[in-house]
Enzyme design. Structure first.
Site, PDB file in Angstrom:
ATOM      1  N   LYS A  88      -2.209 -18.568   1.601  1.00 17.67           N
ATOM      2  CA  LYS A  88      -0.929 -17.861   1.780  1.00 17.67           C
ATOM      3  C   LYS A  88      -0.632 -17.733   3.271  1.00 17.67           C
ATOM      4  CE  LYS A  88       1.452 -13.540   0.677  1.00 17.67           C
ATOM      5  NZ  LYS A  88       1.738 -12.557  -0.374  1.00 17.67           N
ATOM      6  N   LYS A 109      -4.509  -6.724  -4.658  1.00 14.38           N
ATOM      7  CA  LYS A 109      -4.802  -6.709  -3.217  1.00 14.38           C
ATOM      8  C   LYS A 109      -6.123  -5.983  -3.047  1.00 14.38           C
ATOM      9  CE  LYS A 109      -3.121  -3.997   0.764  1.00 14.38           C
ATOM     10  NZ  LYS A 109      -2.806  -4.935   1.849  1.00 14.38           N
ATOM     11  N   GLU A 156      -5.047 -15.184   2.978  1.00  9.83           N
ATOM     12  CA  GLU A 156      -3.800 -14.977   3.728  1.00  9.83           C
ATOM     13  C   GLU A 156      -4.060 -14.718   5.211  1.00  9.83           C
ATOM     14  OE1 GLU A 156      -1.343 -11.767   2.241  1.00  9.83           O
ATOM     15  OE2 GLU A 156       0.186 -12.080   3.770  1.00  9.83           O
ATOM     16  N   SER A 164       4.975 -16.604  -2.239  1.00 13.50           N
ATOM     17  CA  SER A 164       4.342 -15.346  -2.640  1.00 13.50           C
ATOM     18  C   SER A 164       5.028 -14.276  -1.810  1.00 13.50           C
ATOM     19  CB  SER A 164       2.835 -15.390  -2.357  1.00 13.50           C
ATOM     20  OG  SER A 164       2.247 -14.136  -2.636  1.00 13.50           O
ATOM     21  N   SER A 184       0.871  -1.184   0.000  1.00 14.39           N
ATOM     22  CA  SER A 184       0.000   0.000   0.000  1.00 14.39           C
ATOM     23  C   SER A 184       0.908   1.235   0.000  1.00 14.39           C
ATOM     24  CB  SER A 184      -0.883  -0.011   1.247  1.00 14.39           C
ATOM     25  OG  SER A 184      -0.050   0.084   2.387  1.00 14.39           O
ATOM     26  N   GLY A 210       7.081 -10.887  -0.710  1.00 12.18           N
ATOM     27  CA  GLY A 210       7.237  -9.463  -0.940  1.00 12.18           C
ATOM     28  C   GLY A 210       8.671  -9.091  -0.632  1.00 12.18           C
ATOM     29  N   LYS A 250      -6.099 -10.861  -3.378  1.00 13.36           N
ATOM     30  CA  LYS A 250      -5.487 -11.196  -2.092  1.00 13.36           C
ATOM     31  C   LYS A 250      -6.138 -10.397  -0.969  1.00 13.36           C
ATOM     32  CE  LYS A 250      -1.951  -9.332   0.282  1.00 13.36           C
ATOM     33  NZ  LYS A 250      -0.589  -8.872   0.633  1.00 13.36           N
ATOM     34  N   GLY A 288       7.243 -12.531   5.450  1.00 13.86           N
ATOM     35  CA  GLY A 288       6.989 -12.017   6.794  1.00 13.86           C
ATOM     36  C   GLY A 288       8.142 -11.365   7.531  1.00 13.86           C
ATOM     37  N   GLY A 289       9.188 -10.952   6.804  1.00 15.32           N
ATOM     38  CA  GLY A 289      10.311 -10.301   7.480  1.00 15.32           C
ATOM     39  C   GLY A 289      11.533 -11.196   7.619  1.00 15.32           C
TER      40      GLY A 289
HETATM   41  P1  13P Z   1       6.163 -10.439   2.718  1.00 19.34           P
HETATM   42  O1  13P Z   1       6.676 -11.607   1.911  1.00 19.34           O
HETATM   43  O2  13P Z   1       7.093  -9.268   2.747  1.00 19.34           O
HETATM   44  O3  13P Z   1       5.669 -10.856   4.073  1.00 19.34           O
HETATM   45  O4  13P Z   1       4.900  -9.890   1.929  1.00 19.34           O
HETATM   46  C1  13P Z   1       3.979 -10.772   1.465  1.00 19.34           C
HETATM   47  C2  13P Z   1       2.648 -10.149   1.497  1.00 19.34           C
HETATM   48  O5  13P Z   1       1.984 -10.068   0.488  1.00 19.34           O
HETATM   49  C3  13P Z   1       2.137  -9.662   2.780  1.00 19.34           C
HETATM   50  O6  13P Z   1       0.774  -9.425   2.670  1.00 19.34           O
END
Ligand code: 13P
Length: 340
Positions: free
Chosen positions: A218, A95, A176, A288, A24, A290, A134, A261-262
């Site tokens: 997810k 999203k 997710e 998946s 976002s 980020g 998502k 997730g970090g």
């Molecule tokens: P991360 O892999 O950075 O956790 O992001 C994935 C994601 O789409 C979080 O909603």
């Protein structure tokens, strides 16, 4: 349902997974702050263009999750991003949640908003080219009382209402339920909470008549919180995660696409690899990611045009290594090899 199933199968095809590029505007601002780049609409567009035009990624990236603004943006030659991705055989997704807000009367817990008007938004997103969606529910672990059973039910209910609306619109829902990994809790506590959340979630999905063959899950991995003092090995994370998923995810679900997730980019790849190396499962086990796909890319780019080629090389390599992890063929030595 055939359409949903074929999109799901294409997303979790051999060696492939998802790039989550759906930050976002407040989240991408945080990411840009780390490279001291102003979060303008044009800088966000330039960054997403760098990712989406990287040569060769279509071998490993089957889908990209976009944020509303990005789905409406074009590459510099005027091609809408959704069209650019589709022309490369990459499926555009969107999203659709509106973020996690404080859950009333439940201090420390969150509920994701965005159900009002979702049917109409899904119709528009479909017109704009999105084939999957998502929604992220956020489950915090804190002491013994958080998450509450009510907090998990509230999030599972919202996820199920979202998934039902997606299936009605012939858009594949990615479901997710993210148990956060930022606390001091150990891996056992993460397994207990993740297990409970999945159990509640699949009961809600079923009650909402969601067809399991037409979703992708997810989840987080089962892992100790980042402030936990006990280190766990790659093998321990892989075994606990696989055990938890085998117990609570119906075999009708075509695929599981983990969030990172970090975790560091290397850890996220290594954990996925270890699970796939351990054997076969009723569902495909994919990614998946980020941050685990983007963090090294963003750092190499630094907002500068001169660095685009280097950043794209790093991005391609992360995609390739995660593609290998899909088959259990990754090892850490590949991180430093010049041409792995
Ligand atoms: P991360 O892999 O950075 O956790 O992001 C994935 C994601 O789409 C979080 O909603």
């Amino acid at each position: 349902m055939d359409e949903l199933k074929s999109v799901a199968d294409a997303i979790v095809a051999h060696q492939k997974g998802i790039l989550a590029a759906d930050e976002s505007n407040p989240t991408i601002k945080k990411r840009f702050d780390s490279i001291k780049l102003e979060s303008t609409e044009e800088n966000r567009r330039r960054y997403r263009e760098l990712l989406f035009t990287t040569e060769g990624i279509e071998r490993y990236i089957s889908g990209v999750i976009l944020f509303d603004e990005t789905l409406r943006q074009n590459s510099r030659d005027g091609t809408p991003f959704a069209e650019l991705l589709s022309s490369r055989g990459i499926i555009p997704g969107i999203k659709v949640d509106k973020g996690a807000k404080a859950l009333a009367l439940h201090p420390g817990e969150k509920i994701t908003e965005g159900l009002d008007g979702l049917r109409e938004r899904l119709a528009e997103y479909k017109q704009l080219g999105a084939k999957f969606a998502k929604w992220r529910g956020v489950i915090q672990i804190d002491g013994h009382d958080i998450p509450s059973t009510y907090g998990m039910h509230a999030n599972a209910h919202a996820l199920a209402r979202y998934a039902a609306l997606c299936q009605e619109a012939d858009i594949l829902p990615i479901v997710e339920p993210e148990v956060l990994m930022d606390g001091p809790n150990d891996m056992d506590r993460c397994e207990v909470v993740t297990s409970k959340m999945l159990e509640i979630l699949f009961a809600e999905l079923d009650a909402h008549r969601v067809i399991f063959e037409g979703i992708l899950l997810k989840p987080n991995m089962v892992i100790a919180g980042m402030k936990c003092t006990h280190e766990s090995s790659v093998q321990q994370v892989a075994e606990a995660t696989a055990r938890c998923l085998r117990r609570y995810v119906p075999s009708a679900v075509p695929g599981i696409v983990f969030l990172s997730g970090g975790q560091s980019a290397e850890d996220a790849t290594d954990h996925l690899n270890a699970m796939n190396a351990m054997g076969s499962y009723p569902w495909q086990l994919s990614f998946s990611y980020g941050r685990a796909l983007q963090a090294p890319v963003l750092a190499a780019w630094g907002g500068k045009e001169n660095n685009v080629a280097t950043a794209q090389k790093i991005f391609f390599k992360r995609c390739q290594l995660n593609g290998l992890a899909r088959e259990g063929k990754y090892n850490r030595a590949m991180e430093t090899a010049t041409n792995s």
